[in-house]
Scaffold this active site. Sequence first.
Site, PDB file in Angstrom:
ATOM      1  N   HIS A  95      46.285  38.265  47.191  1.00 17.86           N
ATOM      2  CA  HIS A  95      46.965  39.705  47.304  1.00 17.86           C
ATOM      3  C   HIS A  95      46.007  40.476  47.498  1.00 17.86           C
ATOM      4  O   HIS A  95      45.915  41.412  48.526  1.00 17.86           O
ATOM      5  CB  HIS A  95      47.590  40.119  45.728  1.00 17.86           C
ATOM      6  CG  HIS A  95      48.062  41.520  45.710  1.00 17.86           C
ATOM      7  ND1 HIS A  95      47.074  42.701  45.397  1.00 17.86           N
ATOM      8  CD2 HIS A  95      49.202  42.137  46.236  1.00 17.86           C
ATOM      9  CE1 HIS A  95      47.642  43.737  45.685  1.00 17.86           C
ATOM     10  NE2 HIS A  95      49.035  43.525  45.943  1.00 17.86           N
TER      11      HIS A  95
ATOM     12  N   ASN B 195      32.557  51.827  42.819  1.00 20.43           N
ATOM     13  CA  ASN B 195      33.645  51.992  41.570  1.00 20.43           C
ATOM     14  C   ASN B 195      33.780  53.479  41.229  1.00 20.43           C
ATOM     15  O   ASN B 195      34.987  53.911  41.076  1.00 20.43           O
ATOM     16  CB  ASN B 195      33.063  51.205  40.640  1.00 20.43           C
ATOM     17  CG  ASN B 195      34.036  51.056  39.368  1.00 20.43           C
ATOM     18  OD1 ASN B 195      35.220  50.429  39.378  1.00 20.43           O
ATOM     19  ND2 ASN B 195      33.990  51.878  38.247  1.00 20.43           N
ATOM     20  N   ALA B 196      32.712  54.309  41.061  1.00 22.38           N
ATOM     21  CA  ALA B 196      32.657  55.763  40.753  1.00 22.38           C
ATOM     22  C   ALA B 196      33.413  56.533  41.818  1.00 22.38           C
ATOM     23  O   ALA B 196      34.130  57.283  41.731  1.00 22.38           O
ATOM     24  CB  ALA B 196      31.219  56.334  40.728  1.00 22.38           C
TER      25      ALA B 196
ATOM     26  N   GLY C 154      33.718  43.882  41.091  1.00 19.89           N
ATOM     27  CA  GLY C 154      32.335  44.675  41.310  1.00 19.89           C
ATOM     28  C   GLY C 154      31.470  44.714  40.167  1.00 19.89           C
ATOM     29  O   GLY C 154      30.218  44.561  40.140  1.00 19.89           O
ATOM     30  N   LEU C 155      32.153  45.218  38.889  1.00 19.88           N
ATOM     31  CA  LEU C 155      31.048  45.352  37.868  1.00 19.88           C
ATOM     32  C   LEU C 155      30.713  44.132  37.183  1.00 19.88           C
ATOM     33  O   LEU C 155      29.678  44.156  36.576  1.00 19.88           O
ATOM     34  CB  LEU C 155      31.841  46.332  36.841  1.00 19.88           C
ATOM     35  CG  LEU C 155      32.215  47.747  37.124  1.00 19.88           C
ATOM     36  CD1 LEU C 155      32.893  48.556  36.099  1.00 19.88           C
ATOM     37  CD2 LEU C 155      30.988  48.299  37.727  1.00 19.88           C
TER      38      LEU C 155
ATOM     39  N   ASP D  42      30.605  60.275  37.343  1.00 16.40           N
ATOM     40  CA  ASP D  42      31.626  60.823  37.989  1.00 16.40           C
ATOM     41  C   ASP D  42      32.593  61.676  37.166  1.00 16.40           C
ATOM     42  O   ASP D  42      32.429  61.814  36.004  1.00 16.40           O
ATOM     43  CB  ASP D  42      32.383  59.584  38.627  1.00 16.40           C
ATOM     44  CG  ASP D  42      32.967  58.799  37.362  1.00 16.40           C
ATOM     45  OD1 ASP D  42      33.712  59.266  36.584  1.00 16.40           O
ATOM     46  OD2 ASP D  42      33.074  57.553  37.892  1.00 16.40           O
TER      47      ASP D  42
ATOM     48  N   LEU E 271      43.071  40.151  49.109  1.00 12.46           N
ATOM     49  CA  LEU E 271      42.337  39.911  50.667  1.00 12.46           C
ATOM     50  C   LEU E 271      43.564  40.035  51.636  1.00 12.46           C
ATOM     51  O   LEU E 271      43.059  40.215  52.865  1.00 12.46           O
ATOM     52  CB  LEU E 271      41.723  38.583  50.607  1.00 12.46           C
ATOM     53  CG  LEU E 271      40.544  38.557  49.845  1.00 12.46           C
ATOM     54  CD1 LEU E 271      39.925  36.918  49.934  1.00 12.46           C
ATOM     55  CD2 LEU E 271      39.470  39.391  49.779  1.00 12.46           C
TER      56      LEU E 271
ATOM     57  N   GLY F  36      41.327  46.468  44.877  1.00 14.44           N
ATOM     58  CA  GLY F  36      40.001  45.719  44.778  1.00 14.44           C
ATOM     59  C   GLY F  36      40.140  44.479  44.052  1.00 14.44           C
ATOM     60  O   GLY F  36      41.220  44.165  43.389  1.00 14.44           O
TER      61      GLY F  36
END
Length: 882
Positions: A661, A778-779, A839-840, A806, A663, A835
């Site tokens: 999903h 992410n922010a 990331g985190l 943020d 990608l 996403g």
Amino acid sequence: MSDALRADALLAEMPREGRGRLKVFLGAAPGVGKTFAMLQAAQAQLRQGVNLRVGVVETHGRAETESMLAGLPQQPLRRLDYRGMAMTEMDLDGLLAQRPKLALVDELAHTNAPGSRHAKRWQDVQELLDTGIDVYTTVNVQHLEALNDQVRDITGVQVRETLPDWVLQEADEILLVDLPPRELLERLREGKVYVPEQARAAIDAFFSQTNLTALRELAMQTAAARVDADLNRRYRQRGQEAPAVRGRLLVGIDGDHQAERLVRHACRVAERRHLPWSVVHVDTGIGRSEEARVQLQGAQQLAERLGGEVVTLRGESVAKALVEHADERRASLLLVGRSRQRLRRHWLGRGLAERLLRQANGLEISVIDTEVDRRPATARARQPVRLLDYGVAMVAAVAATGLAWVVSHTLALPNISLVFLAAVLLVAVRSSLGPALACAALSFLAYDFLFIPPTFSFTIARQEDVLTLLFFLLMAGLTGNLASRQRRQLDALRDTQTETTVLLDLSRKLTAATDRQAVLNVAVQQFSAWTDVEVCLLARGKDGVWKVEAGVQRLLADQERAAAEWSWQHDQPAGLGTDTLPGGRWWWLPLSGEEGPLVLLGVSPRDEAPLPAPRRRLIAALGQPLAQALARAQLAEDLEAARLHGETEQLRSALLASVSHDLRTPLTAMRGSIDSLLALGEAIPLGDRLELLEGTRDEAERLDRYIQNLLDMTRLGHGGLKLARDWVAPVDIVASALQRLRPVLAPLQVETLIPKELPLLYVHAALIEQALVNVLENAARFSPSQGRLRISVEADDVELRFAVSDQGPGIPLEERDKIFDMFYTAARGDRGGQGTGLGLAICQGMVGAHGGRVSVGDGIDGQGTTLTLHLPLHPQPQLEEE
């Protein structure tokens, strides 16, 4: 009958997995036809298509035996040179390389030539069996270790080549090859056993009809005992009662010539009665000569070879210690040798057998009269005479005499005797019983000569003075004996305490060792206190290469390497002082876990002499906690590897579920834009075309970041992340991250709060930059259009912090720990509707690899979220002045 016994019998009957079967052709004497019968059975196996090979067969020039070798494939013998003499032995390695189904090995009790891997041929056979090769072999009954004394008594010949009885007991099949003595003697006279000259000498020395009859009886008894054991096992398999193994046999030995004879007799008795047996030595603290220690160690090693248990007790009374140990082990029979009849034993408590009979309750006591021996009795090992101790005894007696003479004018005669008793007591405490008795005798003479009327004479005038002197001598002897005994016990306790202290010290050090290398370092540290030996810890890697992991780094000779290889493969000690490759300088002891050796402990005495038995036992005792610690460290490493493997599998599964999903979305957008451009071309206004191209570029960059995140997470999960650290300025990391995300951050109001003076970071700059990029992206994803985004850098003496704040929706307290999970999909989580959710997670992995952490807090003015990267600071480098 219990089901457990029946199950044990059935299990014993099952073939042992991976181990060959042993068939023994047993005979009463050379020439009865053992080798011929073995070759005859081999020919039958060959006709059935069995892959067999002749390892070694001794035909002794007998034509009929040599004819049976025809057609049997043979393994060439190995040639050895020993002191200029060419010798041949069975090629064990050649047989192992060929791996036949059946190997023929003649003369099981044969002693191998020096330089062979094993000292005895039966050890070669055991190695063949361990590799799954069946073995046919031959042996004469006089070569059994337990019968050695009986054979000597029968024939007058001491058989030197022996093998442990357990080898025969573990055989899968025993075939008795019998020949009446008359026929065997006839074969001798005809030259079918030895050449005529040797045959005449053999008949005169060994092969008399009486000797052959007695040996034939021993062979039949041995075979009958095996048949009896097989019959009992059959009964147990059927669930019926069989003669139960009840109790235990104990044999008490001392360091004298009768010890080995007692051990052999105990082995025979235990075998006949189906009893487990133990050899017990009671250490009363009396010092022993080197000869006595050698005899005791020899008897204990013989017991181990014969399958007995070796126990050492410490106590004041031999009889009491034996009886107490018999009660603890529920022994039913105690076997001891007859004590020598000495006057002091008659007067002071009689011999050991008499004391055992008085103290034992319901215990069967058997006393063997071993003094009746055809060999001349060996004199009891005398303790070395220490002239210094006797000199001290003389000085003490003279000093006591002088002191008594000084105080004789003020003290009564009975009190003067206490001065001499004190001297005797001091000598006994300092030395041993002999010097104490010498001091007592000198004190007795001085007391009589100087203080008993008439003085200056050994004549005793009064009758009561005779009793006084006798009581003085008695008390002096008793107190001296008591003090000497207490000193011996103290020495024994001190030795025991020393061993216990060493073990406790090692255990204490091992509790702090958390990995394999730490355990090995503790081992080297423990043995480094022994200056008379060198120690190394050797292990073999998965590639088969030996590596010294700790201790002395020294190249090993071929023979020492072969001993280490054999010890590793068979999980048994080898090398110096053993029966396996004893020619080297190292004694190898495998430290093993449940699945085999973990490391080899090598000990090399600096004087190149074999280690004494007490030292070997202490090293083996120390090896047990070391092996347990190594196994614990190995288990911890395996659990950590399993945990990482589980996390990797979890990552792989999550990737498969997410990639379809997350990608496909940018790919779909890119394909739609490209299809529109291809289909409509210039019909699309220029502004719209540029917008489509910019959208395609943004989606391609987004897809590139996804793929990069996936690659980074895979590297983290597989441990492939390598830190190429260097000194870098924090402001450079921030500037590079902002430059990379300039299109993403364009709709936001970005603030940077960076002090002018900041310490340098010793990090992998690219990884920290990527972590900061993930946090900023992410922010930006959660921030409203034209919202504020602040980047601040702070430092103290311990760490440096990158904080990204943020004005997004924020993260509830209960979800702040979850945002670092991979593929987190909560509405306010890391993904935010798009996403991969990595990331985190990647950010935390990269910062954690540097020893740092990531924390979550409130955002700007209490609105949104603040993510802070905490990185440890290192001592700053010294800058070179221009």
